[in-house]
Design a protein around this motif. Structure first.
Motif, PDB file in Angstrom:
ATOM      1  N   VAL A  36      35.070  53.380  36.293  1.00 39.73           N
ATOM      2  CA  VAL A  36      34.020  54.206  36.827  1.00 39.73           C
ATOM      3  C   VAL A  36      33.426  53.402  38.103  1.00 39.73           C
ATOM      4  N   GLN A  37      33.349  54.259  39.307  1.00 36.44           N
ATOM      5  CA  GLN A  37      32.558  53.474  40.394  1.00 36.44           C
ATOM      6  C   GLN A  37      31.211  54.389  40.472  1.00 36.44           C
TER       7      GLN A  37
ATOM      8  N   GLY B 206      50.657  51.306  49.086  1.00 32.46           N
ATOM      9  CA  GLY B 206      50.014  52.346  48.373  1.00 32.46           C
ATOM     10  C   GLY B 206      48.673  52.734  48.999  1.00 32.46           C
ATOM     11  N   GLN B 207      47.870  51.944  49.266  1.00 32.59           N
ATOM     12  CA  GLN B 207      46.490  52.068  49.848  1.00 32.59           C
ATOM     13  C   GLN B 207      46.154  50.882  50.769  1.00 32.59           C
ATOM     14  N   LEU B 208      45.086  51.120  51.463  1.00 34.54           N
ATOM     15  CA  LEU B 208      44.735  49.901  52.169  1.00 34.54           C
ATOM     16  C   LEU B 208      43.722  49.114  51.448  1.00 34.54           C
ATOM     17  N   PRO B 209      43.686  47.842  51.895  1.00 33.66           N
ATOM     18  CA  PRO B 209      42.875  46.958  50.950  1.00 33.66           C
ATOM     19  C   PRO B 209      41.219  47.654  50.576  1.00 33.66           C
ATOM     20  N   GLY B 210      40.669  47.320  49.513  1.00 33.53           N
ATOM     21  CA  GLY B 210      39.539  47.830  49.414  1.00 33.53           C
ATOM     22  C   GLY B 210      39.252  49.303  49.126  1.00 33.53           C
ATOM     23  N   ALA B 211      40.259  49.912  48.999  1.00 32.40           N
ATOM     24  CA  ALA B 211      40.230  51.410  48.986  1.00 32.40           C
ATOM     25  C   ALA B 211      39.675  51.665  47.632  1.00 32.40           C
ATOM     26  N   ILE B 212      38.830  52.729  47.451  1.00 30.87           N
ATOM     27  CA  ILE B 212      38.125  53.143  46.004  1.00 30.87           C
ATOM     28  C   ILE B 212      38.981  54.006  45.391  1.00 30.87           C
ATOM     29  N   LEU B 213      39.699  55.136  46.212  1.00 27.82           N
ATOM     30  CA  LEU B 213      40.426  55.951  45.506  1.00 27.82           C
ATOM     31  C   LEU B 213      41.842  55.633  45.729  1.00 27.82           C
ATOM     32  N   PRO B 214      42.660  56.052  44.809  1.00 18.36           N
ATOM     33  CA  PRO B 214      42.718  56.780  43.359  1.00 18.36           C
ATOM     34  C   PRO B 214      42.406  55.934  42.291  1.00 18.36           C
ATOM     35  N   GLY B 215      41.993  54.524  42.581  1.00 23.10           N
ATOM     36  CA  GLY B 215      41.853  53.692  41.555  1.00 23.10           C
ATOM     37  C   GLY B 215      40.617  53.605  40.915  1.00 23.10           C
ATOM     38  N   HIS B 216      39.960  54.326  41.158  1.00 23.73           N
ATOM     39  CA  HIS B 216      38.611  54.564  40.431  1.00 23.73           C
ATOM     40  C   HIS B 216      38.148  56.045  40.494  1.00 23.73           C
ATOM     41  N   ARG B 217      37.178  56.382  39.388  1.00 22.52           N
ATOM     42  CA  ARG B 217      36.489  57.702  39.523  1.00 22.52           C
ATOM     43  C   ARG B 217      34.970  57.390  39.972  1.00 22.52           C
TER      44      ARG B 217
END
Length: 345
Positions: free
Chosen positions: A133-134, A78-89
């Motif tokens: 939230v980030q 789904g995403q690369l390790p450490g990706a902020i989006l879309p798992g955070h706002r």
């Protein structure tokens, strides 16, 4: 970083250190004597010559390999390790810590500003508990100027001390940091390399501002006209960040691209995505809520790239009365898609 073709002379051991395999094949020519190991002087000299290697081509090949690897990981997980989006706002305070007039970041004393920021972060978390939230600081680091300067480029970069100070603020308060670029009459190709040393830090990300990109408008002073960037400029920025991610084994970078008119970004369909860089098209306009929602629809929703952002202005959105700054609940209920990057100026 120079994009002119460069060549480096490397010997066989040097090539081996780069992981390059090669073989030398001896061909017998007419009149050659079989059964002898003798070399003519010219042959010996030729074999001693260093091999010419196109280092730019090697870097391009490495980038392509890293890109394919990133694509593979992203498709699987789904995403690369450490990706902020879309798992955070991401919720950011914007401005310049050396200026009271550029935004909330810098307008108030540091501790007072961070107390206010804590309250805003709490509001967003309560408005949507489903996504963490980030916190972020968004510092305008290369700023368009009202005078051309010695080189006629109409922009000025923060000092090393200023950048390091805002980076220390971010780390002290568990924020990520965006360094924002207003190129003036310069170009992203000329300005972005100045920030590379800071972008090697995993918490540092990037913003680019077409409003103040005027290289295609000779003689125009910043704030006289709204500037523009093309998809090729965004793609250059993505490739620049992707290289930094690959070379330094970093998690993906977030790239915010400000926009509130159609001409600010041209040929948006040609923007190329890369898992190492997460692109946020950010609605940067101020005004009353209906105008802001219309701009978001026209320039962000209907011309999608990847993720979306939305700016709220403490000074301009609430004027004239009875207009008001949209609340987190209003933003989330009235915008589609729900923005994953929120910025306060």
């Amino acid at each position: 970083m120079s994009y002119f073709r460069t060549f480096t002379r490397l010997t066989a051991p040097a090539l081996a250190s780069l992981g390059l395999a090669f073989t030398l094949t001896t061909l017998s020519g007419c009149g050659s004597r079989s059964g002898t190991d003798a070399e003519t002087p010219s042959t010996a000299a030729d074999s001693a010559k260093p091999v010419v290697v196109d280092t730019v081509a090697l870097k391009r090949a490495a980038m392509q390999r890293d890109s394919l690897k990133a694509d593979s990981i992203a498709k699987k997980n789904g995403q690369l390790p450490g990706a902020i989006l879309p798992g955070h706002r991401i919720v950011a305070f914007y401005g310049n810590i050396r200026s009271k007039g550029m935004g909330i970041l810098g307008r108030e004393p540091k501790e007072q500003m961070f107390r206010k920021f804590a309250g805003v972060l709490k509001e967003w978390q309560e408005a949507d508990p489903s996504i963490p939230v980030q916190a972020a600081l968004h510092n305008v680091t290369i700023t368009a100027q009202g005078t051309p300067g010695k080189d006629g480029k109409w922009r000025l970069m923060n000092s090393k001390a200023t950048i390091e100070e805002v980076l220390s603020w971010a780390k002290e308060h568990n924020c990520i940091l965006f360094l924002d670029v207003q190129p003036g009459h310069s170009t992203l190709e000329a300005e972005l390399p100045k920030l590379e040393q800071y972008l090697k830090d995993p918490i540092v990300h990037l913003g680019i501002d077409p409003e103040f990109s005027l290289a295609t408008m000779p003689g125009v002073r910043p704030n006289q006209k709204i500037g523009t960037l093309d998809a090729k400029d965004v793609n250059f920025t993505v490739n620049f960040l992707a290289r930094i991610v690959s070379e330094n084994k970093l998690p993906p970078k977030v790239l915010t691209v400000h926009r509130f008119t159609r001409k600010m970004i041209t040929n948006y369909k040609n923007i190329k995505l890369d898992p190492r860089v997460q692109i946020v098209m950010h609605m940067d306009g101020h005004g009353e809520p209906t105008l802001k929602k219309d701009s978001y629809h026209d320039y962000i929703q209907t011309e999608p790239v990847q993720y979306t952002g939305f700016k709220l202005f403490y000074e301009y959105d609430a004027r004239p009365k009875p207009h008001h700054i949209m609340t987190p609940k209003e933003v989330l209920s009235e915008l589609t898609p729900k923005p994953l990057y929120i910025q306060y100026q």
